[in-house]
Design an enzyme around this catalytic site. Structure first.
Site, PDB file in Angstrom:
ATOM      1  N   ASP A  71      43.104  50.940  39.040  1.00 52.69           N
ATOM      2  CA  ASP A  71      43.912  50.791  40.257  1.00 52.69           C
ATOM      3  C   ASP A  71      45.270  50.168  39.966  1.00 52.69           C
ATOM      4  O   ASP A  71      45.505  49.604  38.888  1.00 52.69           O
ATOM      5  CB  ASP A  71      43.161  49.981  41.320  1.00 52.69           C
ATOM      6  CG  ASP A  71      42.799  48.574  40.865  1.00 52.69           C
ATOM      7  OD1 ASP A  71      42.409  48.396  39.689  1.00 52.69           O
ATOM      8  OD2 ASP A  71      42.922  47.643  41.683  1.00 52.69           O
ATOM      9  N   GLU A 130      40.936  45.949  40.822  1.00 53.89           N
ATOM     10  CA  GLU A 130      41.319  44.733  40.100  1.00 53.89           C
ATOM     11  C   GLU A 130      42.474  44.023  40.787  1.00 53.89           C
ATOM     12  O   GLU A 130      42.605  42.807  40.688  1.00 53.89           O
ATOM     13  CB  GLU A 130      41.716  45.094  38.653  1.00 53.89           C
ATOM     14  CG  GLU A 130      41.827  43.877  37.719  1.00 53.89           C
ATOM     15  CD  GLU A 130      43.203  43.229  37.709  1.00 53.89           C
ATOM     16  OE1 GLU A 130      43.297  42.098  37.184  1.00 53.89           O
ATOM     17  OE2 GLU A 130      44.182  43.822  38.215  1.00 53.89           O
TER      18      GLU A 130
END
Lengths: 361, 361
Positions: A71, A130
């Protein structure tokens, strides 16, 4: 969408970057990664949510984990990517699709099934969420639900480090200090008790705080205690009865989380501290043989990681972990984010050498 | 919604309080007031924004203005109102719907069309946006756009005074002090320059400030210098590069607005102060005949007004003005705000006597 993991690593990085994957929206990229890894012989591929894990099973005496998140932070008008002056610009280039591209290209190009070609078994972990609050972190979920997928003797987290070995990480603690008072009309201020005025002494104490530095395994961890938010006031004509100060403590990994909380309570003695966020640090862990060998292979002097990273999750599981990636950490989360194409090549070369044993100290 | 202006004044107060009218949201209450006044014979009713003005035209030699604001500070879990032990509790009870209720009930119950029944022509002004910055003040707007609606020989502003005659008013000045710095990741706090930490010394200075008192026409004006808002912070992991502190100075009417600004700049020497709001005070002004007659009718010794009020706007137009209302000013803007029901009755009785000539010195 088809990912060609055998493409030159700069091109592969660009392909990964051009699939937008802001936290919570990683599915398309995770699907593509899963499909591409699934076409490689010698790998067992697993999926949990939008995390993909692939492992060799060569029965080698040690296992290296190559981990990276899929991400990115929100896109800031910086996609699709563009190449200019040897740099690839765009959201997620540095943090951290360049690192993920290196790991994935190695999966497709290392001789995974050739006896004796690898020094270690290898695990690839590509995970989600994250860049958002810890509760949603994909690696945290894997640790809780598939502990065995994370097994290894060394985890290399490919967060941007400019090619340095950044060992361990600081812990982070956030507390909110709420100051009370008594409201009154500001024209009769002597009838009230001004909560904002009370923040003065607290902020003075933070300004005067002398942060400690501590050296562990040759890496110097510098601490910091900082107000990161202050908010108080009711209306322009009211003596305020509330003011809140959020304080962030970044602490060296020789303090346990509990010791960090106690230290902050001691520094802020006389104030009520509400802990809102607490994550322990990770010690450098450079003594372990696979870590020492990796450091030797890079030929670099390891330094402390400033900033909390998921290496702390591996450390908590007893797996030595370090940060190593081609991006510049100072560019992470900026509109101008980029990665040097030469740095990605260099990262791939170095990791390939380490994993095959061609590069040793 | 129908307002019955002939209801007992305590009940009428309660009806006004139970129509929420936080500044900017006065329309429903203004509509109801306009409609109710419009049903009374002998009144010319005007509307401008959410201000309503009603006037008799009896050709009497003097005109008394009864003025009050319709708006309140933000509701603090203190609506709807409740009656307990002879008190009406709730947002706006004291400041100042009790005063507005007295004025409105007089409009509905005084013999406005009966020759010789009144000593003065009367103007009712119910206006908006008193509890926010001066630029939005409804009375200010009326003074600018409909100067003639405000004409009179004495303005009685029905702000809470506990039934005392509160003369003149303090001035008020607001400045914003903006503190700068340099952003950095909070894990590398030494690379940044924390703007919130800099607010510490400023707030300490405000906490230590010793406010002056001054006596004019026998009325003692006490000053105050207070932080009323503080706001700083970028994100939980960023050293902030900006923090703003709003400071409110309430000053005695012997200081001109400019002198007040100079004083605050002196106290806050070393900080950049941006003036956002400045309104001069009003001298006691008790010498004018209608003011003296009103004071005599009340039988009270006038005292200084703590708080800037719109008497200053009338004073600026050359109209003598004083504050007189049933609420306790110390309860204004508090969660526990209330008004004594007996005090509302007494206020109505006294004003009715003054306006009809039944009460004189």
């Amino acid at each position: 969408m088809d990912l060609d993991l055998r493409a030159p690593v700069g091109e592969l990085t660009r392909c990964l970057v051009d699939v937008p994957s802001v936290s919570g929206d990683e599915a398309a990229l995770a699907d593509a990664v899963q499909a591409a890894l699934g076409r490689i012989g010698g790998l067992r591929v697993e999926r949990d949510g939008d995390a993909v894990v692939a492992r060799t099973s060569l029965g080698l005496p040690s296992r290296i984990v190559l981990a990276g998140h899929l991400d990115t932070v929100p896109i800031a008008d910086n996609l699709p990517s563009r190449v200019e002056g040897g740099r690839l610009y765009g959201c997620g280039t540095s943090d951290m699709k360049a690192g993920v591209a290196i790991a994935l290209r190695l999966a497709a190009t290392l001789p995974l099934t050739e006896p004796g070609a690898l020094r270690h078994d290898i695990t690839w972990i590509c995970y989600d969420h994250e860049e958002v609050e810890a509760a949603r972190n994909g690696l945290r979920r894997l640790a809780a639900q598939h502990r065995d997928w994370l097994d290894g003797d060394l985890a290399i987290l490919m967060e941007p480090t400019s090619g340095e070995v950044e060992a361990g990480c600081q812990g982070t603690l956030r507390v909110i200090v709420r100051l009370g008072g008594r409201r009154a009309h500001s024209a009769r201020s002597w009838l009230g008790d001004n909560a904002i005025h009370k923040a003065g002494a607290l902020l003075q104490r933070l300004a005067a705080y002398e942060a400690r530095s501590v050296t562990l395994d040759g890496c110097t961890y510098r601490e910091g205690l900082s107000a990161v938010r202050v908010d108080g006031g009711v209306a322009g004509n009211v003596i305020p009865d509330a003011c809140a100060v959020t304080v962030n403590f970044r602490f060296a990994p020789d303090r346990t989380p509990q010791a960090a909380v106690e230290h902050v309570r001691e520094v802020l003695a006389g104030y009520e501290c509400e802990v809102t966020d607490l994550s322990g640090g990770a010690p450098p862990g450079l003594a372990a043989a696979p870590a020492a060998a990796f450091v030797a292979a890079t030929g670099r002097t390891p330094v402390a990681k400033y900033g909390w990273t998921d290496v702390a999750r591996f450390a908590e599981l007893g797996i030595p972990a370090l940060n190593y990636g081609p991006g510049d950490p100072n560019l992470a989360h900026t509109r101008e984010e980029y990665v040097e194409l030469a740095a990605i090549d260099e990262g791939e070369r170095l990791l390939r050498g380490y994993l095959t044993g061609a590069l040793t100290a």
